[in-house]
Design a protein around this motif. Sequence first.
Motif, PDB file in Angstrom:
ATOM      1  N   THR A  36      -6.040  -2.862  -0.814  1.00 11.12           N
ATOM      2  CA  THR A  36      -6.554  -2.569  -2.152  1.00 11.12           C
ATOM      3  C   THR A  36      -5.443  -2.245  -3.154  1.00 11.12           C
ATOM      4  OG1 THR A  36      -6.892  -0.271  -1.480  1.00 11.12           O
ATOM      5  CG2 THR A  36      -8.794  -1.755  -1.326  1.00 11.12           C
ATOM      6  N   LYS A  37      -4.264  -1.886  -2.650  1.00  5.69           N
ATOM      7  CA  LYS A  37      -3.170  -1.522  -3.551  1.00  5.69           C
ATOM      8  C   LYS A  37      -1.841  -1.774  -2.835  1.00  5.69           C
ATOM      9  CE  LYS A  37      -2.147   2.320  -6.699  1.00  5.69           C
ATOM     10  NZ  LYS A  37      -2.497   3.727  -6.978  1.00  5.69           N
ATOM     11  N   LEU A  38      -0.889  -2.350  -3.577  1.00  5.57           N
ATOM     12  CA  LEU A  38       0.436  -2.598  -2.996  1.00  5.57           C
ATOM     13  C   LEU A  38       1.485  -2.309  -4.076  1.00  5.57           C
ATOM     14  CD1 LEU A  38       1.124  -5.646  -0.665  1.00  5.57           C
ATOM     15  CD2 LEU A  38       2.894  -4.177  -1.609  1.00  5.57           C
ATOM     16  N   VAL A  39       2.214  -1.229  -3.900  1.00  9.29           N
ATOM     17  CA  VAL A  39       3.190  -0.784  -4.901  1.00  9.29           C
ATOM     18  C   VAL A  39       4.606  -0.944  -4.342  1.00  9.29           C
ATOM     19  CG1 VAL A  39       3.968   1.210  -6.269  1.00  9.29           C
ATOM     20  CG2 VAL A  39       1.527   0.898  -5.809  1.00  9.29           C
ATOM     21  N   GLY A  40       5.515  -1.451  -5.166  1.00 10.33           N
ATOM     22  CA  GLY A  40       6.924  -1.486  -4.762  1.00 10.33           C
ATOM     23  C   GLY A  40       7.413  -2.804  -4.193  1.00 10.33           C
ATOM     24  N   ALA A  41       6.522  -3.776  -4.076  1.00  9.28           N
ATOM     25  CA  ALA A  41       6.936  -5.086  -3.556  1.00  9.28           C
ATOM     26  C   ALA A  41       5.963  -6.156  -4.028  1.00  9.28           C
ATOM     27  CB  ALA A  41       6.990  -5.070  -2.034  1.00  9.28           C
ATOM     28  N   ASP A  42       6.478  -7.359  -4.187  1.00 10.78           N
ATOM     29  CA  ASP A  42       5.642  -8.491  -4.594  1.00 10.78           C
ATOM     30  C   ASP A  42       5.178  -9.213  -3.339  1.00 10.78           C
ATOM     31  OD1 ASP A  42       4.375 -10.428  -6.067  1.00 10.78           O
ATOM     32  OD2 ASP A  42       6.199 -11.591  -6.451  1.00 10.78           O
ATOM     33  N   LEU A  43       4.170  -8.644  -2.683  1.00  8.74           N
ATOM     34  CA  LEU A  43       3.660  -9.192  -1.423  1.00  8.74           C
ATOM     35  C   LEU A  43       2.169  -9.482  -1.576  1.00  8.74           C
ATOM     36  CD1 LEU A  43       5.503  -6.705   0.959  1.00  8.74           C
ATOM     37  CD2 LEU A  43       5.976  -9.153   0.784  1.00  8.74           C
ATOM     38  N   PRO A  44       1.629 -10.399  -0.753  1.00  8.92           N
ATOM     39  CA  PRO A  44       0.231 -10.799  -0.919  1.00  8.92           C
ATOM     40  C   PRO A  44      -0.758  -9.664  -0.628  1.00  8.92           C
ATOM     41  CG  PRO A  44       1.340 -12.145   0.774  1.00  8.92           C
ATOM     42  CD  PRO A  44       2.311 -11.135   0.308  1.00  8.92           C
ATOM     43  N   LEU A  45      -1.824  -9.617  -1.409  1.00  6.49           N
ATOM     44  CA  LEU A  45      -2.914  -8.663  -1.165  1.00  6.49           C
ATOM     45  C   LEU A  45      -3.971  -9.257  -0.232  1.00  6.49           C
ATOM     46  CD1 LEU A  45      -3.421  -7.191  -4.755  1.00  6.49           C
ATOM     47  CD2 LEU A  45      -2.828  -5.864  -2.736  1.00  6.49           C
ATOM     48  N   GLU A  46      -4.000 -10.594  -0.109  1.00 10.35           N
ATOM     49  CA  GLU A  46      -5.000 -11.223   0.778  1.00 10.35           C
ATOM     50  C   GLU A  46      -4.746 -10.764   2.220  1.00 10.35           C
ATOM     51  OE1 GLU A  46      -3.767 -14.784  -1.895  1.00 10.35           O
ATOM     52  OE2 GLU A  46      -3.006 -12.786  -1.423  1.00 10.35           O
ATOM     53  N   THR A  47      -5.818 -10.308   2.844  1.00  5.95           N
ATOM     54  CA  THR A  47      -5.714  -9.717   4.188  1.00  5.95           C
ATOM     55  C   THR A  47      -4.997 -10.638   5.174  1.00  5.95           C
ATOM     56  OG1 THR A  47      -7.784  -8.564   3.740  1.00  5.95           O
ATOM     57  CG2 THR A  47      -7.055  -8.611   6.026  1.00  5.95           C
ATOM     58  N   GLU A  48      -5.373 -11.918   5.195  1.00  4.78           N
ATOM     59  CA  GLU A  48      -4.815 -12.855   6.191  1.00  4.78           C
ATOM     60  C   GLU A  48      -3.362 -13.239   5.899  1.00  4.78           C
ATOM     61  OE1 GLU A  48      -7.810 -13.253   4.856  1.00  4.78           O
ATOM     62  OE2 GLU A  48      -9.169 -13.041   6.588  1.00  4.78           O
ATOM     63  N   LYS A  49      -2.884 -12.896   4.692  1.00  2.63           N
ATOM     64  CA  LYS A  49      -1.501 -13.241   4.342  1.00  2.63           C
ATOM     65  C   LYS A  49      -0.596 -12.009   4.322  1.00  2.63           C
ATOM     66  CE  LYS A  49      -2.764 -17.236   1.472  1.00  2.63           C
ATOM     67  NZ  LYS A  49      -2.834 -17.725   0.086  1.00  2.63           N
ATOM     68  N   ASN A  50      -1.172 -10.845   4.626  1.00  6.02           N
ATOM     69  CA  ASN A  50      -0.414  -9.597   4.601  1.00  6.02           C
ATOM     70  C   ASN A  50      -0.239  -9.094   6.038  1.00  6.02           C
ATOM     71  OD1 ASN A  50      -0.208  -6.513   4.521  1.00  6.02           O
ATOM     72  ND2 ASN A  50       0.094  -7.033   2.366  1.00  6.02           N
ATOM     73  N   VAL A  51       0.972  -8.703   6.398  1.00  9.65           N
ATOM     74  CA  VAL A  51       1.243  -8.323   7.797  1.00  9.65           C
ATOM     75  C   VAL A  51       0.377  -7.144   8.250  1.00  9.65           C
ATOM     76  CG1 VAL A  51       3.582  -9.269   7.822  1.00  9.65           C
ATOM     77  CG2 VAL A  51       3.253  -6.868   7.176  1.00  9.65           C
ATOM     78  N   ALA A  52       0.145  -6.178   7.343  1.00 12.85           N
ATOM     79  CA  ALA A  52      -0.695  -5.025   7.687  1.00 12.85           C
ATOM     80  C   ALA A  52      -2.128  -5.480   7.947  1.00 12.85           C
ATOM     81  CB  ALA A  52      -0.664  -3.989   6.564  1.00 12.85           C
ATOM     82  N   GLY A  53      -2.602  -6.403   7.110  1.00 13.51           N
ATOM     83  CA  GLY A  53      -3.957  -6.936   7.259  1.00 13.51           C
ATOM     84  C   GLY A  53      -4.141  -7.682   8.568  1.00 13.51           C
ATOM     85  N   VAL A  54      -3.171  -8.517   8.901  1.00 13.39           N
ATOM     86  CA  VAL A  54      -3.237  -9.328  10.128  1.00 13.39           C
ATOM     87  C   VAL A  54      -3.200  -8.440  11.382  1.00 13.39           C
ATOM     88  CG1 VAL A  54      -1.898 -10.988  11.507  1.00 13.39           C
ATOM     89  CG2 VAL A  54      -2.347 -11.450   9.104  1.00 13.39           C
ATOM     90  N   ALA A  55      -2.317  -7.433  11.369  1.00 17.63           N
ATOM     91  CA  ALA A  55      -2.217  -6.513  12.511  1.00 17.63           C
ATOM     92  C   ALA A  55      -3.526  -5.734  12.685  1.00 17.63           C
ATOM     93  CB  ALA A  55      -1.048  -5.549  12.298  1.00 17.63           C
ATOM     94  N   ALA A  56      -4.070  -5.245  11.567  1.00 16.88           N
ATOM     95  CA  ALA A  56      -5.318  -4.473  11.616  1.00 16.88           C
ATOM     96  C   ALA A  56      -6.487  -5.327  12.108  1.00 16.88           C
ATOM     97  CB  ALA A  56      -5.617  -3.892  10.237  1.00 16.88           C
ATOM     98  N   LEU A  57      -6.561  -6.576  11.625  1.00 16.42           N
ATOM     99  CA  LEU A  57      -7.630  -7.479  12.065  1.00 16.42           C
ATOM    100  C   LEU A  57      -7.548  -7.745  13.574  1.00 16.42           C
ATOM    101  CD1 LEU A  57      -7.720 -10.166   9.203  1.00 16.42           C
ATOM    102  CD2 LEU A  57      -9.512  -8.498   9.725  1.00 16.42           C
ATOM    103  N   ALA A  58      -6.334  -7.918  14.078  1.00 14.48           N
ATOM    104  CA  ALA A  58      -6.145  -8.158  15.524  1.00 14.48           C
ATOM    105  C   ALA A  58      -6.681  -6.981  16.339  1.00 14.48           C
ATOM    106  CB  ALA A  58      -4.664  -8.387  15.828  1.00 14.48           C
TER     107      ALA A  58
END
Length: 321
Positions: free
Chosen positions: A61-83
């Motif tokens: 829902t929020k990403l501060v300090g880096a230009d990284l994707p917010l889409e769950t499947e394209k974000n490393v945190a999202g992918v790890a959490a989904l697994a």
Amino acid sequence: MRLCHFMTLDFKTHNMNEIKIFCPATIANLSCGFDVLGLCLDNVGDEMVIRKSDKKGIRITKLVGADLPLETEKNVAGVAALAMLEALNSDAGFDIEIYKNIKAGSGIGSSAASSAGAVFGINELLGRPFEIKDLVPFAMQGEKLACGNAHADNVAPALLGGFTLVRSYSPLDIIKIESPSELYATVVHPQIELKTSDARSVLKQTVSLKSAIMQWGNVGGLIAGLYTKDYDLIGRSLHDEIVEPIRSVLIPGFDLIKRTALGNGALGSGISGSGPSIFALSKGEATAKQIAKAMSAVYDEMKLPYEIHVSKVNPDGVRIL
């Protein structure tokens, strides 16, 4: 009595709706331990806030300090959490806020901090269905997204703290090693980005038997040095025969920075992860700070912007704030 203590703690975290955590930076490879060794830094890292949600699945829902994707499947945190949720066959939902202090492509485990933090925080909010060590394979899925390779040498120390050795990837077998108390790390990050995938692309797929024998000796020596708290042995073992000679040419001023670190009392120095950060390990904080000053002078002279960190080895990994 101890069992009762843990049950209370689990009940408490299970009934929390939100958690704020510190997700530490890490140094991987440690010269001789390509893809198998790593250590956890104490005062460098990201922060993350994870909240339970009525809506199933994972949202960044929020990403501060880096230009990284917010889409769950394209974000490393999202992918790890989904697994992790998939392994639990869970209908739970979580919203994740990420506050990045570790730059992507810095060589100190930016993607690992996000991956490790996500699975740690969700595990806490669910009442710890997994042991910490069992979270590593989920965090590795984030690493796979980041660089195409599901390696554990950053996520393992980020989750477990101290030094970690990946004895085997198949099956996954990770050993945590406590750090000698006076061991400090100095890390300088020249402000250029070096993608892990690019740094991997220059590596050779085969090595000579002579080089391999030297590398095995150093890995064994480093592990022995950590267990026996033999700082000289740690220093003699921080030598990379295989990867550093190829990758170091991608890092401006590498040879001079390394010579400078060793000349100012470092036990050893090398590339942090896939670079461009360069690390030095030393005995005592005063030496580590002296090395930081000397490294800074080199990049000041080169007029190359950089960040520098001096840190003890973090014994615990990701922690609740």
